[in-house]
Design a protein around this motif. Structure first.
Motif, PDB file in Angstrom:
ATOM      1  N   ASN A   1      45.814  34.942  42.533  1.00 18.63           N
ATOM      2  CA  ASN A   1      44.827  35.926  42.114  1.00 18.63           C
ATOM      3  C   ASN A   1      44.280  35.509  40.758  1.00 18.63           C
ATOM      4  O   ASN A   1      45.025  35.413  39.795  1.00 18.63           O
ATOM      5  CB  ASN A   1      45.456  37.318  42.033  1.00 18.63           C
ATOM      6  CG  ASN A   1      45.884  37.815  43.394  1.00 18.63           C
ATOM      7  OD1 ASN A   1      45.287  37.470  44.398  1.00 18.63           O
ATOM      8  ND2 ASN A   1      46.924  38.616  43.435  1.00 18.63           N
ATOM      9  N   VAL A   2      42.976  35.248  40.704  1.00 12.59           N
ATOM     10  CA  VAL A   2      42.349  34.722  39.493  1.00 12.59           C
ATOM     11  C   VAL A   2      41.411  35.766  38.911  1.00 12.59           C
ATOM     12  O   VAL A   2      40.622  36.384  39.618  1.00 12.59           O
ATOM     13  CB  VAL A   2      41.581  33.422  39.809  1.00 12.59           C
ATOM     14  CG1 VAL A   2      40.886  32.890  38.561  1.00 12.59           C
ATOM     15  CG2 VAL A   2      42.533  32.368  40.373  1.00 12.59           C
ATOM     16  N   SER A   3      41.502  35.943  37.605  1.00 10.46           N
ATOM     17  CA  SER A   3      40.692  36.922  36.889  1.00 10.46           C
ATOM     18  C   SER A   3      39.208  36.594  36.995  1.00 10.46           C
ATOM     19  O   SER A   3      38.815  35.426  37.101  1.00 10.46           O
ATOM     20  CB  SER A   3      41.111  36.932  35.416  1.00 10.46           C
ATOM     21  OG  SER A   3      40.120  37.502  34.613  1.00 10.46           O
ATOM     22  N   GLU A   4      38.397  37.641  36.939  1.00  8.35           N
ATOM     23  CA  GLU A   4      36.944  37.451  36.958  1.00  8.35           C
ATOM     24  C   GLU A   4      36.470  36.616  35.771  1.00  8.35           C
ATOM     25  O   GLU A   4      35.399  36.009  35.810  1.00  8.35           O
ATOM     26  CB  GLU A   4      36.230  38.799  36.950  1.00  8.35           C
ATOM     27  CG  GLU A   4      36.450  39.621  35.695  1.00  8.35           C
ATOM     28  CD  GLU A   4      35.887  41.017  35.782  1.00  8.35           C
ATOM     29  OE1 GLU A   4      34.954  41.300  35.013  1.00  8.35           O
ATOM     30  OE2 GLU A   4      36.369  41.806  36.610  1.00  8.35           O
ATOM     31  N   LYS A   5      37.282  36.539  34.710  1.00 11.16           N
ATOM     32  CA  LYS A   5      36.921  35.729  33.549  1.00 11.16           C
ATOM     33  C   LYS A   5      36.994  34.238  33.858  1.00 11.16           C
ATOM     34  O   LYS A   5      36.363  33.429  33.184  1.00 11.16           O
ATOM     35  CB  LYS A   5      37.854  36.050  32.376  1.00 11.16           C
ATOM     36  CG  LYS A   5      37.742  37.479  31.875  1.00 11.16           C
ATOM     37  CD  LYS A   5      38.769  37.744  30.793  1.00 11.16           C
ATOM     38  CE  LYS A   5      38.713  39.187  30.316  1.00 11.16           C
ATOM     39  NZ  LYS A   5      39.743  39.478  29.314  1.00 11.16           N
ATOM     40  N   ASP A   6      37.816  33.861  34.861  1.00 12.10           N
ATOM     41  CA  ASP A   6      38.030  32.445  35.164  1.00 12.10           C
ATOM     42  C   ASP A   6      37.538  32.000  36.530  1.00 12.10           C
ATOM     43  O   ASP A   6      37.389  30.806  36.766  1.00 12.10           O
ATOM     44  CB  ASP A   6      39.529  32.122  35.063  1.00 12.10           C
ATOM     45  CG  ASP A   6      40.058  32.305  33.656  1.00 12.10           C
ATOM     46  OD1 ASP A   6      39.365  31.887  32.711  1.00 12.10           O
ATOM     47  OD2 ASP A   6      41.155  32.873  33.493  1.00 12.10           O
ATOM     48  N   VAL A   7      37.298  32.930  37.453  1.00 10.87           N
ATOM     49  CA  VAL A   7      37.031  32.538  38.839  1.00 10.87           C
ATOM     50  C   VAL A   7      35.764  31.690  38.985  1.00 10.87           C
ATOM     51  O   VAL A   7      35.700  30.792  39.829  1.00 10.87           O
ATOM     52  CB  VAL A   7      36.995  33.780  39.774  1.00 10.87           C
ATOM     53  CG1 VAL A   7      35.725  34.597  39.556  1.00 10.87           C
ATOM     54  CG2 VAL A   7      37.165  33.366  41.225  1.00 10.87           C
ATOM     55  N   LEU A   8      34.768  31.909  38.134  1.00 10.36           N
ATOM     56  CA  LEU A   8      33.529  31.129  38.234  1.00 10.36           C
ATOM     57  C   LEU A   8      33.685  29.710  37.688  1.00 10.36           C
ATOM     58  O   LEU A   8      32.796  28.880  37.864  1.00 10.36           O
ATOM     59  CB  LEU A   8      32.386  31.848  37.514  1.00 10.36           C
ATOM     60  CG  LEU A   8      31.939  33.163  38.155  1.00 10.36           C
ATOM     61  CD1 LEU A   8      30.834  33.814  37.345  1.00 10.36           C
ATOM     62  CD2 LEU A   8      31.472  32.945  39.588  1.00 10.36           C
TER      63      LEU A   8
END
Length: 198
Positions: A36-43
């Protein structure tokens, strides 16, 4: 699939004289890491990006590649102050997204292991001039300078722009390479005496 020993709990039930007892269960032998990856890093991630995986229990290292990245946030639960369950999406200010990672070598790793997966931000990968890259039997190489001699180094590359390639693997920051590869170069040539382009 692979036959997995059923649990000791008896989940059988009878309806109209038919038994629904579990006799065995099958598991998929090809495992994936689900992170599960944070929205801060997923992009910062992309499909086929290389990942380093380490297991907590055995401290072994594995490699893998991102198979897919989910676009729907993960729905989790956390305990509220009134002891009722609330969804993570409602109670957290940051969303997390599922990232599925294929593992290259699946020896000594089992379903349920806790792991840590790390990768390099795309913007932090080395970039080299396209003129440094040459093709040998369908594979991409550069001439790396080691101990003042030329050594052929296989590289995994992505297009960056019209002049540069982004290095996914095969080179590190600080490695010295020939900027302009030529047909006259060969393994073991002394740097400066071969037809080098610096």
């Amino acid at each position: 699939g692979v036959v997995s020993k059923p649990s000791n709990t008896d989940s059988s039930s009878e309806s109209n004289g038919v038994s629904n007892k579990v006799v065995l269960s099958l598991i998929n032998p090809k495992m994936q890491v689900v992170a599960n990856v944070s929205e801060k890093d997923v992009l910062k991630l992309r499909k086929n990006q290389k990942v380093q995986i380490s297991t907590y229990g055995t401290n072994k290292q594995f490699t893998g590649k991102i198979a897919s990245i989910g676009t729907d946030p993960v729905q989790g639960t956390q305990l509220g102050t009134d002891t009722t369950s609330t969804t993570l999406a409602q109670s957290s200010s940051v969303s997390n997204y599922p990232v599925y990672i294929n593992i290259d070598n699946q020896n000594d790793i089992y379903s349920g292991f806790h792991v840590e997966a790390t990768t390099v931000d795309e913007s932090e990968l080395p970039k080299i001039p396209k003129s440094a890259v040459f093709d040998h039997n369908g594979n991409k190489y550069v001439w790396r300078i080691k101990n003042n001699k030329l050594k052929r180094a296989p590289v995994d590359l992505d297009e960056y722009d019209s002049s540069y390639m982004q290095v996914r693997s095969g080179l590190d920051f600080g490695d010295k390479i020939i900027k302009k590869a030529s047909a006259g170069m060969k393994e073991g040539d002394i740097f400066g005496t071969a037809a080098t382009g610096n």
